[in-house]
Design a protein around this motif. Structure first.
Motif, short mmCIF file in Angstrom:
data_model
loop_
_atom_site.label_atom_id
_atom_site.label_comp_id
_atom_site.label_asym_id
_atom_site.label_seq_id
_atom_site.Cartn_x
_atom_site.Cartn_y
_atom_site.Cartn_z
N CYS A 84 -12.68 -6.31 4.07
CA CYS A 84 -12.84 -5.54 2.84
C CYS A 84 -12.21 -4.14 2.93
O CYS A 84 -12.69 -3.20 2.29
CB CYS A 84 -14.31 -5.42 2.48
N THR A 99 -4.96 2.93 0.55
CA THR A 99 -4.42 3.82 -0.48
C THR A 99 -3.63 4.92 0.22
O THR A 99 -3.57 4.97 1.44
CB THR A 99 -5.55 4.39 -1.37
N GLU A 115 -14.00 8.36 3.00
CA GLU A 115 -12.79 7.63 3.34
C GLU A 115 -12.43 7.80 4.81
O GLU A 115 -12.87 8.72 5.48
CB GLU A 115 -11.61 8.14 2.49
N VAL A 172 -9.55 -1.50 1.98
CA VAL A 172 -8.62 -1.24 0.88
C VAL A 172 -7.75 -0.06 1.28
O VAL A 172 -8.26 0.97 1.73
CB VAL A 172 -9.39 -0.93 -0.42
N ILE A 221 -12.43 2.37 2.42
CA ILE A 221 -11.16 2.86 1.89
C ILE A 221 -10.41 3.55 3.03
O ILE A 221 -10.94 4.44 3.68
CB ILE A 221 -11.37 3.82 0.71
N GLU A 230 -1.77 -6.64 2.11
CA GLU A 230 -2.91 -5.71 2.16
C GLU A 230 -3.33 -5.35 0.74
O GLU A 230 -2.51 -5.24 -0.17
CB GLU A 230 -2.53 -4.41 2.90
N ASN A 231 -4.62 -5.16 0.56
CA ASN A 231 -5.17 -4.75 -0.72
C ASN A 231 -4.88 -3.26 -0.90
O ASN A 231 -5.50 -2.43 -0.24
CB ASN A 231 -6.67 -5.03 -0.75
N ILE A 232 -3.91 -2.92 -1.74
CA ILE A 232 -3.49 -1.54 -1.89
C ILE A 232 -3.88 -1.01 -3.27
O ILE A 232 -3.59 -1.63 -4.29
CB ILE A 232 -1.97 -1.39 -1.66
N LEU A 233 -4.57 0.11 -3.29
CA LEU A 233 -4.97 0.78 -4.52
C LEU A 233 -3.98 1.87 -4.86
O LEU A 233 -3.33 2.43 -3.97
CB LEU A 233 -6.35 1.43 -4.36
#
Length: 164
Positions: free
Chosen positions: A96, A100, A29, A98, A2, A17-20
């Motif tokens: 992988c 945020t 993190e 992620v 993360i 991008e994989n954004i949470l």
């Protein structure tokens, strides 16, 4: 992995991008910030639990898209240079990562201090083209942090996860 990115950095990342959405802060993190030194973009990333950090000077936005393919090898190279296991912070898989938003103000404050130290070292060395990255990383890995009982990030990283 993360990666908590400042708004400034999130705005320039690859839209795929994989954004949470916002998460609660965790010491596992990584935090990342896009900083400007001598009118050039630089990237500073720090592990929240140890403040083990990496600095990349004079980057292009295309370098950091996608962010994982840029950042993970940078972290692994720094772990190698400190003779730390690449698994120190768990599996770092570039595909992988992620993204945020940032959530821990104390980590951000410490990163601001590190950014100022990086800027000072760049100036001392005569600019980004003359910077001794090994020396800069040596300094930031040994710059005592008050986030963890006034210890050096490299020593905290060496002990990270061993008490489990």
């Amino acid at each position: 992995m993360i990666l908590c990115c400042t708004l400034k950095l999130r705005k320039v990342l690859d839209p795929s991008e994989n954004i949470l959405s916002d998460l609660e802060p965790s010491p596992n993190e990584w935090y990342a910030n896009l900083i400007w030194i001598q009118g050039r973009k630089c990237l500073l990333a720090s592990h929240a639990g140890t403040m083990f950090s990496v600095f990349a000077p004079d980057i292009r936005l295309s370098d950091i898209r996608p962010i994982g393919k840029f950042l993970v090898p940078l972290i692994e190279a720094q772990l190698d240079s400190e003779n730390l296991d690449r698994q120190t912070f768990g599996q770092l898989d570039p595909s992988c990562v992620v993204v945020t938003s940032t959530a821990d103000r104390s980590v951000l404050g410490r990163m601001t201090d590190l950014a100022l130290s990086c800027e000072y070292i760049v100036e001392r060395d005569g600019g980004l083209k003359n910077i001794d990255l090994k020396d800069l990383h040596y300094f930031i890995q040994r710059n005592i942090t008050n986030l963890a009982d006034y210890q050096q990030p490299v020593k905290l990283a060496a002990e990270w996860g061993k008490e489990d």
